[in-house]
Design an enzyme around this catalytic site. Structure first.
Site, PDB file in Angstrom:
ATOM      1  N   ASP A   3      36.225  43.185  40.918  1.00  0.00           N
ATOM      2  CA  ASP A   3      37.639  43.519  40.710  1.00  0.00           C
ATOM      3  C   ASP A   3      38.550  42.579  41.505  1.00  0.00           C
ATOM      4  O   ASP A   3      38.160  42.081  42.564  1.00  0.00           O
ATOM      5  CB  ASP A   3      37.870  44.981  41.123  1.00  0.00           C
ATOM      6  CG  ASP A   3      39.171  45.548  40.558  1.00  0.00           C
ATOM      7  OD1 ASP A   3      39.763  44.925  39.658  1.00  0.00           O
ATOM      8  OD2 ASP A   3      39.590  46.613  41.034  1.00  0.00           O
TER       9      ASP A   3
ATOM     10  N   ASN B  41      39.229  48.917  29.515  1.00  0.00           N
ATOM     11  CA  ASN B  41      39.879  47.603  29.587  1.00  0.00           C
ATOM     12  C   ASN B  41      40.450  47.143  28.233  1.00  0.00           C
ATOM     13  O   ASN B  41      41.235  46.187  28.179  1.00  0.00           O
ATOM     14  CB  ASN B  41      38.931  46.536  30.150  1.00  0.00           C
ATOM     15  CG  ASN B  41      38.680  46.674  31.645  1.00  0.00           C
ATOM     16  OD1 ASN B  41      37.596  46.364  32.140  1.00  0.00           O
ATOM     17  ND2 ASN B  41      39.679  47.148  32.390  1.00  0.00           N
TER      18      ASN B  41
HETATM   19  C1  IPE Z   1      37.042  48.162  36.770  1.00  0.00           C
HETATM   20  O1  IPE Z   1      38.181  47.450  37.132  1.00  0.00           O
HETATM   21  C2  IPE Z   1      36.394  47.495  35.614  1.00  0.00           C
HETATM   22  C3  IPE Z   1      35.822  46.180  35.879  1.00  0.00           C
HETATM   23  C4  IPE Z   1      35.750  45.589  37.033  1.00  0.00           C
HETATM   24  C5  IPE Z   1      35.269  45.544  34.744  1.00  0.00           C
HETATM   25  P1  IPE Z   1      39.621  47.844  36.599  1.00  0.00           P
HETATM   26  O2  IPE Z   1      40.550  46.862  37.203  1.00  0.00           O
HETATM   27  O3  IPE Z   1      39.611  47.961  35.132  1.00  0.00           O
HETATM   28  O4  IPE Z   1      39.811  49.302  37.212  1.00  0.00           O
HETATM   29  P2  IPE Z   1      41.119  50.107  37.590  1.00  0.00           P
HETATM   30  O5  IPE Z   1      42.055  50.027  36.403  1.00  0.00           O
HETATM   31  O6  IPE Z   1      41.716  49.460  38.793  1.00  0.00           O
HETATM   32  O7  IPE Z   1      40.629  51.484  37.884  1.00  0.00           O
HETATM   33  C1  IPE Z   2      38.470  42.436  37.254  1.00  0.00           C
HETATM   34  O1  IPE Z   2      39.692  41.938  37.672  1.00  0.00           O
HETATM   35  C2  IPE Z   2      38.041  41.878  35.922  1.00  0.00           C
HETATM   36  C3  IPE Z   2      38.101  42.823  34.812  1.00  0.00           C
HETATM   37  C4  IPE Z   2      38.391  44.094  34.885  1.00  0.00           C
HETATM   38  C5  IPE Z   2      37.811  42.294  33.501  1.00  0.00           C
HETATM   39  P1  IPE Z   2      41.057  42.577  37.191  1.00  0.00           P
HETATM   40  O2  IPE Z   2      41.489  41.870  35.959  1.00  0.00           O
HETATM   41  O3  IPE Z   2      40.951  44.047  37.095  1.00  0.00           O
HETATM   42  O4  IPE Z   2      42.008  42.163  38.404  1.00  0.00           O
HETATM   43  P2  IPE Z   2      43.147  43.050  39.059  1.00  0.00           P
HETATM   44  O5  IPE Z   2      42.512  44.340  39.473  1.00  0.00           O
HETATM   45  O6  IPE Z   2      44.188  43.240  38.025  1.00  0.00           O
HETATM   46  O7  IPE Z   2      43.600  42.256  40.236  1.00  0.00           O
HETATM   47 MG    MG Z   3      41.262  45.548  38.427  1.00  0.00          MG
END
Ligand code: IPE
Ligand code: IPE
Ligand code: MG
Length: 261
Positions: A38, A86
């Site tokens: 993340d 997502n």
């Molecule tokens: C969790 O991260 C999913 C992945 C890392 C693929 P998100 O960024 O989607 O989670 P939330 O929205 O912060 O809970």
């Molecule tokens: C994790 O990084 C990757 C995926 C969930 C695909 P994020 O895209 O959630 O990054 P933040 O949380 O917005 O910084």
């Molecule tokens: Mg994230």
């Protein structure tokens, strides 16, 4: 898992001040490490870049984590790449991620062959765009006989969807007369999950400081040790992995029991 000590020492050469290979006990490594990757978006935004650049930058962290885990002799590495939630992201970000999954896997397949890594997917990959699904299926079949580390990539994965699917699969087996309802025990549930046959994660790492599971492996993480780091995923490195393992090895895992004095 087999370990090549020479390669291992070489891979962890030139450590930072606070951590080195000597800080972890190689005989007590977690057999399954799971990572919620993340913070890609925040990493990019903080540098005035598009979120997509964060996803691109995150690929090298995954590559490094795979290689470091192979060097350490970890049996299973699982990584959360795309959740069932997502899909809510802007279409252009979803499209970019699907494209990156496909192109990266094509590019990295030689690494999987070289390192004897078996690839499996957690999640409903049937529902992915055709190009991504085809590359994933190719990755699955080309690495199916590899006997080294298993890399379980969670793509279009959600734990609640996984558990509902398990309930469906088990009820179909009951209806078909293959099993009776009494035979639905914990092992039967575990074997109906995407992770069937894999050990539960001993260690769960989440980057970017969020203290939540975001619908990841709800069943399998029942007794996992959590390690949350503020490091954003594109900045994650072999050293942060060692820090997580060191922290894991300092815990008492009681599993509800008591530690004998
Ligand atoms: C969790 O991260 C999913 C992945 C890392 C693929 P998100 O960024 O989607 O989670 P939330 O929205 O912060 O809970
Ligand atoms: C994790 O990084 C990757 C995926 C969930 C695909 P994020 O895209 O959630 O990054 P933040 O949380 O917005 O910084
Ligand atoms: Mg994230």
């Amino acid at each position: 898992m087999q370990r090549d000590d020479e390669k291992l020492v070489e891979y962890f050469a030139n450590p930072p001040e606070d951590i080195s290979l000597g800080d972890v006990d190689l005989d007590r490594l977690p057999s399954h490490i799971s990572v919620i990757m993340d913070g890609n978006g925040r990493w990019a935004t903080r540098q005035g870049k598009e979120r997509g650049e964060g996803h691109v930058a995150g690929i090298k962290s995954l590559r490094e984590t795979i290689t470091a885990s192979v060097r350490l002799g970890i049996d299973v590495l699982s990584a959360y790449a795309f959740s069932t939630e997502n899909w809510k992201r802007p279409q252009h970000e979803v499209d970019l991620l699907m494209h990156l999954f496909a192109t990266t896997l094509v590019k990295e397949l030689p690494l999987f062959h070289q390192e004897n890594v078996r690839l499996v997917f957690l999640g409903d990959i049937e529902a992915l765009p055709a190009q991504t699904r085809e590359v994933f299926e190719q990755g699955l079949s080309e690495t199916a006989n590899h006997t080294g580390m298993t890399l379980a990539l969670a793509v279009n994965y959600g734990a609640r969807a996984e558990l509902s699917r398990a309930a469906r699969l088990l009820s179909e087996r009951v209806l078909a007369g293959e099993i009776s309802p009494e035979q639905i025990d914990q092992d039967a549930v575990s074997s109906s999950l995407y992770t069937a046959g894999l050990p539960d994660p001993a260690l769960l790492i989440r980057t970017s400081g969020e203290l939540r599971l975001s619908n990841f492996l709800l069943w399998q993480l029942a007794y996992s040790e959590f390690y949350v780091t503020d490091t954003l995923w594109p900045d994650f490195s072999r050293w942060e992995l060692l820090r997580a393992i060191r922290s894991f090895q300092g815990r008492d895992r009681r599993f509800g029991g008591v530690i004998a004095k």
